[in-house]
Structure formats: structure tokens, C-alpha cells
Design a protein around this motif. Structure first.
Motif, PDB file in Angstrom:
ATOM      1  N   VAL A   1       0.839  -1.197   0.000  1.00  0.00           N
ATOM      2  CA  VAL A   1       0.000   0.000   0.000  1.00  0.00           C
ATOM      3  C   VAL A   1       0.878   1.251   0.000  1.00  0.00           C
ATOM      4  N   SER A   2       1.930   1.247   0.788  1.00  0.00           N
ATOM      5  CA  SER A   2       2.829   2.403   0.848  1.00  0.00           C
ATOM      6  C   SER A   2       3.480   2.664  -0.508  1.00  0.00           C
ATOM      7  N   ARG A   3       3.926   1.605  -1.172  1.00  0.00           N
ATOM      8  CA  ARG A   3       4.545   1.770  -2.490  1.00  0.00           C
ATOM      9  C   ARG A   3       3.543   2.311  -3.505  1.00  0.00           C
ATOM     10  N   ARG A   4       2.310   1.775  -3.477  1.00  0.00           N
ATOM     11  CA  ARG A   4       1.285   2.235  -4.415  1.00  0.00           C
ATOM     12  C   ARG A   4       0.928   3.696  -4.165  1.00  0.00           C
ATOM     13  N   GLN A   5       0.808   4.073  -2.903  1.00  0.00           N
ATOM     14  CA  GLN A   5       0.495   5.471  -2.591  1.00  0.00           C
ATOM     15  C   GLN A   5       1.631   6.389  -3.022  1.00  0.00           C
ATOM     16  N   GLY A   6       2.855   5.967  -2.783  1.00  0.00           N
ATOM     17  CA  GLY A   6       4.009   6.766  -3.198  1.00  0.00           C
ATOM     18  C   GLY A   6       4.038   6.955  -4.708  1.00  0.00           C
ATOM     19  N   ALA A   7       3.756   5.890  -5.445  1.00  0.00           N
ATOM     20  CA  ALA A   7       3.733   5.981  -6.904  1.00  0.00           C
ATOM     21  C   ALA A   7       2.605   6.903  -7.373  1.00  0.00           C
ATOM     22  N   ARG A   8       1.444   6.789  -6.719  1.00  0.00           N
ATOM     23  CA  ARG A   8       0.308   7.642  -7.096  1.00  0.00           C
ATOM     24  C   ARG A   8       0.634   9.102  -6.827  1.00  0.00           C
ATOM     25  N   TRP A   9       1.227   9.399  -5.688  1.00  0.00           N
ATOM     26  CA  TRP A   9       1.575  10.779  -5.366  1.00  0.00           C
ATOM     27  C   TRP A   9       2.618  11.317  -6.331  1.00  0.00           C
ATOM     28  N   ALA A  10       3.576  10.476  -6.706  1.00  0.00           N
ATOM     29  CA  ALA A  10       4.600  10.912  -7.663  1.00  0.00           C
ATOM     30  C   ALA A  10       3.958  11.247  -9.011  1.00  0.00           C
ATOM     31  N   ARG A  11       2.999  10.406  -9.466  1.00  0.00           N
ATOM     32  CA  ARG A  11       2.309  10.698 -10.730  1.00  0.00           C
ATOM     33  C   ARG A  11       1.524  12.000 -10.634  1.00  0.00           C
ATOM     34  N   GLN A  12       0.874  12.221  -9.497  1.00  0.00           N
ATOM     35  CA  GLN A  12       0.103  13.453  -9.320  1.00  0.00           C
ATOM     36  C   GLN A  12       1.011  14.669  -9.357  1.00  0.00           C
ATOM     37  N   GLU A  13       2.178  14.564  -8.736  1.00  0.00           N
ATOM     38  CA  GLU A  13       3.124  15.675  -8.756  1.00  0.00           C
ATOM     39  C   GLU A  13       3.604  15.945 -10.178  1.00  0.00           C
ATOM     40  N   GLU A  14       3.909  14.884 -10.923  1.00  0.00           N
ATOM     41  CA  GLU A  14       4.355  15.048 -12.306  1.00  0.00           C
ATOM     42  C   GLU A  14       3.270  15.713 -13.135  1.00  0.00           C
ATOM     43  N   GLU A  15       2.017  15.292 -12.950  1.00  0.00           N
ATOM     44  CA  GLU A  15       0.908  15.898 -13.685  1.00  0.00           C
ATOM     45  C   GLU A  15       0.726  17.361 -13.305  1.00  0.00           C
ATOM     46  N   ARG A  16       0.882  17.655 -12.030  1.00  0.00           N
ATOM     47  CA  ARG A  16       0.726  19.027 -11.569  1.00  0.00           C
ATOM     48  C   ARG A  16       1.784  19.915 -12.202  1.00  0.00           C
ATOM     49  N   TYR A  17       3.021  19.439 -12.268  1.00  0.00           N
ATOM     50  CA  TYR A  17       4.082  20.239 -12.874  1.00  0.00           C
ATOM     51  C   TYR A  17       3.905  20.330 -14.385  1.00  0.00           C
TER      52      TYR A  17
END
Length: 93
Positions: A25-41
Motif C-alpha cells: 500500500v505504501s509503495r502504491r500510494q508513493g507511486a500515485r503521489w509521484a504521478r500526481q506531482e508530475e501531472e501538476r508540474y
């Protein structure tokens, strides 16, 4: 004694499973947050162009003003086109 051993084994299996699930779960959440940050930028608006060079002081000589413009261009504050436009204004051409 067999009941105690069975309880310890069961507890170890449950704890191991819980740890594995938690890590996943931690890895999946980290990956999701990283994708969201990339999309935001990626969606962020481009930076505003730098402001035009400040109006030169009335008491400064043309040479001093040209030196200031050249320094701004060297620092990357002014582009080549902006520098040429400001220079043309100063020289009256």
C-alpha cells in the motif's frame, strides 16, 4: 504445548501478511503521489516572461544605461530581442 506453537505460528503469519500488505500500500500510494506531482508540474502554466528593463534614471548617461542593459542580458534577465529593443530606445533609433 501444540496449541501454543500453533498460536505463535498463526500470529507470525498474520503479522507477516500485514507487513507485506502495508508495504505494498505504501509503495502504491508513493507511486500515485509521484504521478500526481508530475501531472501538476506538467499542467503548471509557463513562467511569465521577465519584466522589461526598468526605466533608466534621468541623471544616468547613455553609456551607463547601455552597460546596465548589457549586464542584464549577460545575467539572462533580458533576451536578445529585449536587449535590442531597449538599446534602440536609448539610442533613439
Amino acid at each position: 504445548m501444540p496449541g501454543l506453537l500453533r498460536g505463535v505460528a498463526r500470529t507470525a503469519a498474520i503479522a507477516g501478511t500485514a507487513t507485506a500488505v502495508s508495504n505494498r500500500v505504501s509503495r502504491r500510494q508513493g507511486a500515485r503521489w509521484a504521478r500526481q506531482e508530475e501531472e501538476r508540474y506538467a499542467q503548471a502554466p509557463p513562467e511569465a516572461p521577465p519584466a522589461a528593463a526598468p526605466a533608466p534614471a534621468s541623471g544616468a548617461s547613455t553609456i551607463d544605461q547601455l552597460k546596465e542593459l548589457a549586464a542584464l542580458k549577460a545575467e539572462g534577465v533580458l533576451t536578445e530581442d529585449e536587449f535590442a529593443a531597449q538599446k534602440a530606445k536609448l539610442l533613439g533609433t
